[in-house]
Design a protein around this motif. Structure first.
Motif, PDB file in Angstrom:
ATOM      1  N   CYS A 165      -7.437  -4.968   1.799  1.00 30.55           N
ATOM      2  CA  CYS A 165      -6.983  -4.234   0.632  1.00 30.55           C
ATOM      3  C   CYS A 165      -7.703  -4.786  -0.595  1.00 30.55           C
ATOM      4  O   CYS A 165      -8.217  -5.901  -0.574  1.00 30.55           O
ATOM      5  CB  CYS A 165      -5.483  -4.390   0.447  1.00 30.55           C
ATOM      6  SG  CYS A 165      -4.581  -3.714   1.834  1.00 30.55           S
ATOM      7  N   ILE A 194     -12.135   1.404  -8.676  1.00 30.46           N
ATOM      8  CA  ILE A 194     -10.971   0.564  -8.951  1.00 30.46           C
ATOM      9  C   ILE A 194     -11.372  -0.779  -9.555  1.00 30.46           C
ATOM     10  O   ILE A 194     -10.739  -1.259 -10.485  1.00 30.46           O
ATOM     11  CB  ILE A 194     -10.137   0.377  -7.663  1.00 30.46           C
ATOM     12  CG1 ILE A 194      -9.529   1.729  -7.291  1.00 30.46           C
ATOM     13  CG2 ILE A 194      -9.057  -0.679  -7.831  1.00 30.46           C
ATOM     14  CD1 ILE A 194      -8.795   1.746  -5.977  1.00 30.46           C
ATOM     15  N   THR A 225      -4.355  -0.978  -2.981  1.00 29.03           N
ATOM     16  CA  THR A 225      -5.072   0.101  -2.319  1.00 29.03           C
ATOM     17  C   THR A 225      -5.755  -0.424  -1.073  1.00 29.03           C
ATOM     18  O   THR A 225      -6.424  -1.450  -1.087  1.00 29.03           O
ATOM     19  CB  THR A 225      -6.108   0.707  -3.275  1.00 29.03           C
ATOM     20  OG1 THR A 225      -5.427   1.117  -4.451  1.00 29.03           O
ATOM     21  CG2 THR A 225      -6.788   1.892  -2.639  1.00 29.03           C
ATOM     22  N   GLN A 260      -6.337   7.101 -10.381  1.00 28.97           N
ATOM     23  CA  GLN A 260      -7.529   6.338  -9.991  1.00 28.97           C
ATOM     24  C   GLN A 260      -8.429   6.054 -11.189  1.00 28.97           C
ATOM     25  O   GLN A 260      -9.471   5.425 -11.056  1.00 28.97           O
ATOM     26  CB  GLN A 260      -8.338   7.111  -8.939  1.00 28.97           C
ATOM     27  CG  GLN A 260      -7.634   7.279  -7.616  1.00 28.97           C
ATOM     28  CD  GLN A 260      -7.807   6.063  -6.730  1.00 28.97           C
ATOM     29  OE1 GLN A 260      -7.318   4.980  -7.046  1.00 28.97           O
ATOM     30  NE2 GLN A 260      -8.496   6.200  -5.637  1.00 28.97           N
ATOM     31  N   THR A 283       0.830  -1.199   0.000  1.00 31.03           N
ATOM     32  CA  THR A 283       0.000   0.000   0.000  1.00 31.03           C
ATOM     33  C   THR A 283       0.868   1.254   0.000  1.00 31.03           C
ATOM     34  O   THR A 283       0.357   2.361   0.016  1.00 31.03           O
ATOM     35  CB  THR A 283      -0.942   0.036   1.225  1.00 31.03           C
ATOM     36  OG1 THR A 283      -0.136   0.118   2.397  1.00 31.03           O
ATOM     37  CG2 THR A 283      -1.814  -1.188   1.285  1.00 31.03           C
ATOM     38  N   CYS A 323       1.576   8.038  -5.057  1.00 30.87           N
ATOM     39  CA  CYS A 323       0.769   7.212  -4.152  1.00 30.87           C
ATOM     40  C   CYS A 323      -0.176   6.276  -4.905  1.00 30.87           C
ATOM     41  O   CYS A 323      -0.513   5.222  -4.433  1.00 30.87           O
ATOM     42  CB  CYS A 323      -0.021   8.088  -3.187  1.00 30.87           C
ATOM     43  SG  CYS A 323      -1.497   8.848  -3.896  1.00 30.87           S
ATOM     44  N   ARG A 324      -0.618   6.707  -6.075  1.00 26.75           N
ATOM     45  CA  ARG A 324      -1.569   5.950  -6.888  1.00 26.75           C
ATOM     46  C   ARG A 324      -2.846   5.628  -6.132  1.00 26.75           C
ATOM     47  O   ARG A 324      -3.499   4.607  -6.368  1.00 26.75           O
ATOM     48  CB  ARG A 324      -0.936   4.671  -7.452  1.00 26.75           C
ATOM     49  CG  ARG A 324       0.205   5.000  -8.415  1.00 26.75           C
ATOM     50  CD  ARG A 324       0.431   3.930  -9.451  1.00 26.75           C
ATOM     51  NE  ARG A 324       1.518   4.328 -10.351  1.00 26.75           N
ATOM     52  CZ  ARG A 324       1.870   3.651 -11.430  1.00 26.75           C
ATOM     53  NH1 ARG A 324       1.225   2.550 -11.751  1.00 26.75           N
ATOM     54  NH2 ARG A 324       2.852   4.067 -12.197  1.00 26.75           N
ATOM     55  N   GLU A 325      -3.186   6.471  -5.183  1.00 27.91           N
ATOM     56  CA  GLU A 325      -4.500   6.327  -4.575  1.00 27.91           C
ATOM     57  C   GLU A 325      -5.196   7.675  -4.441  1.00 27.91           C
ATOM     58  O   GLU A 325      -6.082   7.848  -3.598  1.00 27.91           O
ATOM     59  CB  GLU A 325      -4.446   5.559  -3.251  1.00 27.91           C
ATOM     60  CG  GLU A 325      -3.378   5.985  -2.278  1.00 27.91           C
ATOM     61  CD  GLU A 325      -3.269   5.033  -1.084  1.00 27.91           C
ATOM     62  OE1 GLU A 325      -4.078   5.167  -0.174  1.00 27.91           O
ATOM     63  OE2 GLU A 325      -2.384   4.164  -1.075  1.00 27.91           O
TER      64      GLU A 325
END
Lengths: 664, 231, 255
Positions: free
Chosen positions: A269, A412, A281, C88, A237, C61-63
C-alpha cells in the motif's frame, strides 16, 4: 441459542449437491407473502437481493450509500477466482478448495470452502450473462491470470476493475428487480439496530440519513451483507464509510462474533504521508511479480533518506538489503501477504524505514526495467543498445504492464516511480473474521443471516487474493437463496410481521435514546478524533504482530477511550437532518466495543496463524508457529459489557492434512 | 402522424435529430446559395447572369417548392434551437456556477455558444431577408429586360446596399458568426445521427472545417469585392 | 510544501444558510501531500473544534472508483486535473495563497441535499428503466459459450468503466446526462448478451432520462473532458444510432 455448524453428512464433494436437493422449499405462492430484509448492497447483499426478488420473495434492501452501486466491493482490483480450468492447467474444484483451506492456514470449515469452490464456476457464467466485460484472449474466450500463492491460472479479471464490473452486474440485476416491483430500495438508510421478536430476528430500525428520522422495518428474516470492519484501525484500504455497525448491532442482540482478530494486512500500500491521512491506497499485489523489496543495510543510510539528505538512488547495490530474497530464497518477493507484511514491519522496527515517518520500504523496478529492456532490445535486433536505450525499452514494457498503477502512485505521492523506487508499507485490507454462521449462513440468531465479508465463514486466518469477490457472489447468488429456505419454510404459517408491535416500538425507542445520548454529551472532541485514537491503539497492539502484554494493555486503553468517548464526544448538527458526523459517531461507538473484542480474541488465540501473529509463538527464525492441537477451532464470542464469553466450534479436517506453510 | 413518431421527435434525441437534419439541409443550401451569389462578382456583365439566375430561382416550380421547405427549415431550426437553449438553461437549475470554464474534448469552444451564435445569425437572416428577399417580393424593384423578358434587377439592389460600408461590415461580421456556428454544427450533425467512426469521423471533421471557412469566406468576399469595385 | 495558506470559497446550503451562499474560510497549515478531501477534513475538524457546523461533502472509497465524491473545484467537476476524481486530487496541484472555489454539482435533476451534497437518485432510476440484461440467477450458460472479440470486449469495457458520479452532468453546459446514459447503452449493446433487448432498453432509458429533467446534448464534449474515466462521446453517438434505429428502423412500438 443453537450453536451447530449444520454441516450436512456425506462425502465432502457430494454434501452440497445432496443437501441442495433435499432442502425444504418454499412454494411460489408462499414466497410472495414472505418478506426479507437485506442490509447492504455490495456483491453479497446486492446479489442476494436481486436473486430473492427473482425467486419471488418480497424484498426490502437497505444501503447507507446514495446508490447501491457505491458499496466498497467496487474497489476490488485484481480479479475473481473460479475453478473453470479453462487454461487446462490442472485446476479443479478440489484444487481451489485445497488452496483456499491451506491459504487460510487451516482455520476454516471444510464443507463451506468446498461449496465455495463448487459454485465458483457458476459465478463466472452468471457474470458473463449479465454483460460483465471480462478480459478475453484473441480467440474471444475468457482470459485468466495467476495470483499470489497459487500454481494455476484461475483468476478472471476485468482490467484492474474487476470488483467494479461484478458489482455493476449485481447492481443492474438488482435494478431490474426494483423496476419490476419485487425489491424495494431504501438508499441513504442506515441500520441502527436489529429487532428481535420471540428469539428471532424480525426486522431493523433504520435511520433515514436525509431526514434523520428513525424507521421501523419488519420482515420474516434479516440478511446482513454489510462488509468487514477493517476501519476499526481507522487507516485501512476500506472506504471511509465502511463500518462494522450492522454486524455489531446484531452481536449486541446475542449474535456471536467469530474470529474477530483475523485481519488481513496487505503488504503493498502507499505509505502514510502525515497525520491528516484519511485512508490508505492499495497497489495491486501483481507489482511484486517484478518489483524487488529492499531497505538500506545501515541505519545511517536509512536515517539520511528519512531526513531527505539521500534518496534510494544514492544507495549502492551492495548497501541494500533485499530482505525477502534473503530470508525466503524459494519464494523471494512473492511470499504470501501476511509474510511480506510482517517482514516489512520487522525492517522498519529495526530503524531501516525509508519515509519521513520511518514506515516504508522500497519496491524497486530498476532490475526489471533493465531485464525487460535487454530482452526487448535483443528481440528487436538492437545488439548495441546503450544503457539509456535499454532503459527506455524496459520502461515501455513496465508501463504496458503496470502503467495505470504507476500513474496512480505518482498522482498520490508526486514521485515518479519509473525513476525513484516506489515506497510501500502494509495496511489493513480485509477482515476474515465476522458474524458466526452455520452451513446455511444463518447466525446463532434464528432468522438472521450474514453473507460476504460480514460473516467469517470461508477464509480462515488468511484470505487468498481474488477470493473475496468469489465468496461475496457465491453467498449472494448461489448459497443463501437456497439455504434461507430452511428457515423460511418454517415461517409460511406466520403472518406479516407487524412493525408497530411492542418489540419494534421498544427497539426504536432504545435506538433513539442512544442517538439522543450521543448528541447530548456535547463534549469537546470530534468523533474523528476518537476514531483516529482507536486506530492507533489497534495498529500498535493488535496489528501485524501481537503479544499478550500489548493486547492486555490495548484492551485497557480501548476501555478508557470508550469511557472518554461517552463523556467527551462532540457531535455537531441536529438529529433530524443530514448529519454525517452523527453517522460517524454511531459507528465509532460500535468500533470502540468491537476493537476490545478483537484484542480479547487475539489474546485468547495463543498461536500464530495466517494474519494473526503472536510474537510469543514463532519458530527460531521468526516464522509463524501454528498450534493445531489446541487452536483448531473457531472462536465465537458472545458479547458482554464486562466479560465476553467464548464459544468454540471445533474444526474437523477429514479431507486435508494440516501442514506447516513454508516459503523458504 | 402516429404517436410513436411524435414521441420520437419530442425525445431529447429526436429533438437533436431535428436540429441535425434541418442543419444539414441548411448547410447544403449554403453551398447552392453561394454558387448562385458568386455570379454577383464572377460574371462581370452588369448583373445579367445574376438577375437571370434570381429569376430562375423564383420561377421554377421545383425550386419554389424547395424554397418553402427552406423557410420552414430555417424556422424549425431556429425555434427548436431556441427551445433547446431555454430547456437546457432550465436543466442547470436556478443556481448557476460561480466559476465558469470551457474545457471540451474534441469539440470546439464554439459548441458552447451555439445558441448565442444561432440567435445572432437568426437576426442576421431577418435583416438579410428584409433587405433583399422582401424588397424583391414586395418592394418596387426596378425591372431590366434581357432577351425581351422583363426581369427584376436584383443586382442593382444588391450593389446599392453594398455601397454602404456599414452594411459591408455587417455582412462580413455575420459571416464570421456563421463560420463559428458551422465549425461545430457540421460535425455535430453527424455525431447526432450516430456517425462517430474511428476512420470516417476525422474526415467529416476535416471537411467540416474546410467548409465552415470557405463558405462564409466566399459569402464575405461578395460585399467586400462589390464595395471595392464601386469605389 | 508543508504550510500552504488557502482561501476557500465554499457553497453552503441548508441549516444556517437556507437559500445557499458562498462562505469564505481561510485555512493554514495545508500540506501539499494531502488529498483535496483530506484538506476539507482538516477544515471540518477545525470547524467542529470551534463548534461550527462542518461542511457536508460526499465521499467514500477515496481511490477514484466509487463515484461518490462530487465537487466542482474552480469551475471543474472533480477539479482541474483531467481523468482524476476529486478524492485523487492532491494539494500539490494548487498554489500557496490560492483562492479555491468549491461548488456542488448543479443540475435540476440533482437537487442539493446539503452544502456540497446532491441527490443523484435520477441515475439509479435511469438504470432501473432498462440498464440491465434480463437474466435470472442460475439461467446462464457456460461463460465461454459465446466468444466475444477481444477489441469488442475492450470497447464495451471502455463504456462500462463509468463510475456514475455525475461529473458529465455537472460539466455539460446543458446539464445533460447523455454520457452516463450513452455509456450504459453502449456497454450493453456491444456484448452479445445485451443485444437481445437492446431496442427496448434504449427506448426506456432515453425516456427516463428526459423525465428526470436532464438537458439535451448538443455535442459540446465537456462531459468527456471532465469524465474521471475519460469515457468518449463516441458512446453518445452509439446511443443516438441505437435510438434512431430502434424507432425509425424497428417494427416495435415503444411503450
Amino acid at each position: 441459542m443453537p450453536f451447530q455448524s449444520q454441516v450436512p453428512p456425506g462425502e465432502l464433494s457430494e454434501k452440497w449437491k445432496q443437501y441442495r436437493s433435499s432442502m425444504p422449499l418454499v412454494a411460489p405462492n408462499n414466497k410472495r407473502r414472505l418478506e426479507v430484509i437485506i442490509v447492504g448492497t455490495g456483491l453479497a447483499g446486492g446479489a442476494a437481493a436481486a436473486t430473492f426478488g427473482e425467486l419471488g420473495y418480497k424484498v426490502k434492501v437497505f444501503t447507507f450509500h446514495d446508490s447501491p452501486r457505491r458499496a466498497h466491493s467496487i474497489a476490488a482490483q485484481g480479479g475473481i477466482n473460479a475453478a473453470k480450468n479453462y487454461q487446462n492447467d490442472g485446476d479443479s474444484v478440489y484444487r481451489l478448495f485445497y488452496d483456499t483451506i491451506k491459504g487460510g492456514d487451516y482455520r476454516s470449515r471444510e464443507a463451506n470452502v468446498h461449496r465455495l469452490a463448487e459454485v465458483s464456476v457458476n459465478i463466472i457464467d452468471q457474470a458473463v450473462a449479465q454483460g460483465v466485460p471480462f478480459a478475453r484472449d484473441y480467440g474471444g474466450l475468457l482470459a485468466n491470470r495467476s495470483f499470489g500463492g497459487v500454481q494455476v491460472s484461475r483468476t478472471f479479471y476485468a482490467r484492474g476493475q474487476t470488483g467494479q464490473q461484478l458489482l455493476l452486474g449485481a447492481y443492474q440485476s438488482l435494478s431490474r428487480q426494483i423496476s419490476l416491483g419485487n425489491v424495494e430500495l431504501f438508499n441513504r438508510h442506515e441500520m441502527i439496530d436489529l429487532v428481535m421478536e420471540d428469539g428471532k430476528a424480525r426486522g431493523i430500525i433504520a435511520r433515514n440519513l436525509l431526514t434523520g428520522e428513525t424507521e421501523r422495518h419488519a420482515a420474516h428474516a434479516v440478511v446482513l451483507g454489510t462488509g468487514g470492519y477493517g476501519n476499526v484501525f481507522y487507516l485501512s484500504t476500506n472506504a471511509m464509510n465502511s463500518n462494522g455497525s450492522a454486524a455489531w448491532r446484531a452481536v449486541k442482540q446475542g449474535a456471536y462474533m467469530a474470529n474477530p482478530c483475523f485481519t488481513q494486512i496487505h503488504p503493498t500500500c502507499i505509505p502514510v504521508s502525515g497525520e491528516y491521512q484519511s485512508k490508505l491506497t492499495l497497489m495491486s499485489e501483481s507489482l511484486r511479480n517484478d518489483g524487488r523489496v529492499w531497505v538500506p543495510k545501515s541505519q545511517d543510510d536509512a536515517a539520511a533518506i528519512r531526513e531527505g539528505r539521500k534518496t534510494g538512488l544514492d544507495i549502492a547495490e551492495g548497501d541494500r538489503d533485499y530482505y525477502l530474497e534473503r530470508r525466503y530464497p524459494a519464494f523471494g518477493n512473492l511470499v504470501p501477504r501476511d509474510v511480506a507484511s510482517r517482514a516489512a514491519k520487522t525492517a522498519c522496527d529495526e530503524g531501516l524505514g525509508v519515509s519521513p515517518t520511518g514506515l516504508a520500504v522500497y519496491l524497486d523496478f530498476d532490475a526489471a526495467i533493465t531485464r525487460y529492456g535487454k530482452s526487448k532490445a535483443h528481440s528487436q535486433n538492437e545488439h548495441n543498445a546503450d544503457k539509456n536505450r535499454i532503459r527506455e525499452l524496459g520502461v515501455a514494457v513496465i508501463e504496458e504492464k503496470y502503467g495505470n498503477l504507476f500513474e496512480m502512485y505518482e498522482k498520490i505521492t508526486g514521485e515518479d516511480p519509473y525513476v525513484m523506487p516506489m515506497k510501500i508499507y502494509p495496511a489493513v485490507h480485509y477482515t476474515m473474521g465476522g458474524l458466526w454462521v452455520d452451513y446455511n449462513l444463518q447466525t446463532n440468531i434464528p432468522g438472521l443471516f450474514a453473507i460476504g465479508e460480514a460473516n467469517f465463514s470461508d477464509h480462515g486466518a488468511n484470505r487468498l487474493g481474488a477470493s473475496a469477490l468469489m465468496q461475496g457472489l457465491a453467498d449472494g447468488y448461489f448459497v443463501l437463496p437456497y439455504t434461507i429456505g430452511t428457515f423460511l419454510s418454517q415461517e409460511i404459517r406466520n403472518p406479516q410481521v407487524d412493525p408497530d408491535g411492542p418489540a419494534f416500538m421498544e427497539a426504536e425507542a432504545k435506538a433513539q435514546e442512544r442517538v439522543n445520548r450521543l448528541m447530548g454529551i456535547n463534549g469537546s472532541k470530534s468523533p474523528e478524533t476518537f476514531h483516529r485514537e482507536l486506530g492507533k491503539i489497534m495498529w500498535e497492539y493488535c496489528g501485524m504482530a501481537r503479544n499478550a502484554e500489548g493486547l492486555q494493555k490495548g484492551r485497557r486503553m480501548i476501555r478508557e477511550l470508550r469511557e472518554e468517548f461517552w463523556r467527551d464526544v462532540y457531535v455537531p448538527g441536529q438529529i433530524k437532518e443530514y448529519n454525517p458526523e452523527l453517522e460517524k459517531a454511531l459507528r465509532v461507538a460500535d468500533f470502540l466495543e468491537l476493537g476490545e473484542l478483537m484484542m480479547l480474541d487475539a489474546l485468547d488465540r495463543a498461536e500464530s496463524c495466517g494474519g494473526h501473529f503472536r510474537e510469543e509463538y514463532q519458530t527460531e527464525d521468526g516464522e509463524a508457529l501454528r498450534r493445531d492441537d489446541e487452536f483448531a477451532y473457531v472462536s465465537a464470542w458472545e458479547w458482554d459489557d464486562t466479560d465476553p464469553i467464548l464459544h468454540k466450534e471445533e474444526l474437523i479436517f477429514e479431507n486435508v492434512e494440516l501442514k506447516t506453510r513454508s516459503y523458504k | 402522424m402516429t404517436s410513436w413518431f411524435a414521441k420520437f421527435l419530442t425525445s431529447s434525441i429526436g429533438k437533436k435529430v431535428i436540429m441535425s437534419l434541418t442543419g444539414l439541409f441548411l448547410i447544403s443550401f449554403l453551398l447552392v446559395h453561394l454558387l448562385g451569389n458568386l455570379q454577383l462578382i464572377l460574371a462581370q456583365d452588369q448583373g445579367q447572369t445574376f438577375n437571370e439566375y434570381a429569376y430562375f430561382m423564383t420561377h421554377n416550380p421545383v425550386i419554389k417548392f424547395l424554397s418553402y421547405g427552406l423557410y420552414a427549415f430555417i424556422l424549425i431550426h431556429a425555434i427548436q434551437g431556441l427551445l433547446l437553449a431555454y430547456n437546457n438553461r432550465k436543466a442547470r437549475g436556478d443556481q448557476r456556477y460561480a466559476v465558469k470554464v470551457d474545457r471540451t474534448a474534441g469539440a470546439s469552444k464554439s459548441s458552447i455558444y451555439m445558441g448565442s451564435l444561432g440567435t445572432v445569425i437568426l437576426i442576421f437572416i431577418v435583416i438579410h431577408m428584409a433587405q433583399f428577399w422582401l424588397q424583391m417580393k414586395l418592394g418596387n424593384t426596378e425591372m431590366v429586360v434581357y432577351d425581351e423578358e422583363p426581369v427584376k434587377d436584383l443586382y442593382t439592389l444588391v450593389a446599392a446596399v453594398y455601397q454602404n460600408i456599414g452594411f459591408v461590415i455587417f455582412y462580413v461580421v455575420a459571416m464570421i458568426f456563421i463560420a463559428f456556428h458551422l465549425w461545430h454544427g457540421f460535425q455535430s450533425a453527424w455525431q447526432t445521427l450516430g456517425l462517430n467512426h474511428k476512420k470516417y469521423t476525422p474526415l467529416i471533421k476535416a471537411v467540416g472545417y474546410v467548409y465552415s471557412v470557405l463558405i462564409p469566406l466566399g459569402f464575405a468576399a461578395i460585399p467586400v469585392i462589390m464595395f471595392l469595385r464601386q469605389q | 510544501m508543508e504550510n500552504m495558506k488557502l482561501k476557500l470559497r465554499i457553497w453552503r446550503q441548508g441549516g444556517k444558510y437556507p437559500k445557499g451562499q458562498f462562505v469564505e474560510y481561510p485555512l493554514d497549515g495545508v500540506n501539499d501531500h494531502m488529498s483535496f478531501l483530506e484538506m476539507l477534513d482538516v477544515l471540518n475538524e477545525k470547524l467542529i473544534s470551534q463548534k461550527e457546523d462542518p461542511i457536508a461533502f460526499e465521499h467514500d472509497c477515496r481511490e477514484g472508483i466509487c463515484g461518490t465524491c462530487s465537487l466542482v473545484i474552480n469551475g471543474y467537476p472533480h477539479g482541474p486535473m483531467q481523468q482524476t476524481t476529486a478524492c485523487q486530487l492532491h494539494m500539490r496541484n494548487f498554489r500557496d495563497g490560492e483562492t479555491i472555489t468549491i461548488e456542488p454539482w448543479r443540475s435540476r435533476a440533482f437537487p442539493i441535499v446539503k452544502d456540497l451534497v446532491v441527490n443523484r437518485d435520477a441515475f439509479d432510476r435511469i438504470i432501473q428503466a432498462g440498464g440491465y440484461i434480463s437474466i435470472d440467477t442460475g439461467q446462464a450458460q457456460d461463460g465461454n459459450a459465446i466468444p466475444i472479440e477481444k477489441d469488442q470486449a475492450s470497447h464495451a469495457f471502455d463504456a462500462a468503466t463509468c463510475i456514475g458520479c455525475g461529473a458529465c452532468v455537472a460539466a455539460c453546459p446543458n446539464a445533460s446526462a447523455m454520457l452516463f446514459l450513452g455509456a450504459k447503452v453502449s456497454h450493453l449493446a456491444q456484448v452479445p448478451q445485451g443485444k437481445v433487448e437492446a431496442e427496448t432498453r434504449v427506448q426506456r432509458m432515453v425516456h427516463q432520462h428526459d423525465v428526470e429533467g436532464f438537458g439535451q446534448c448538443s455535442n459540446i464534449t465537456a462531459c468527456e473532458a471532465e469524465c474521471p474515466k475519460g469515457i468518449s462521446v463516441e458512446h453518445i453517438a452509439r446511443l443516438n444510432r441505437q435510438y434512431i434505429a430502434s424507432t425509425i428502423g424497428s417494427e416495435k412500438v415503444a411503450n
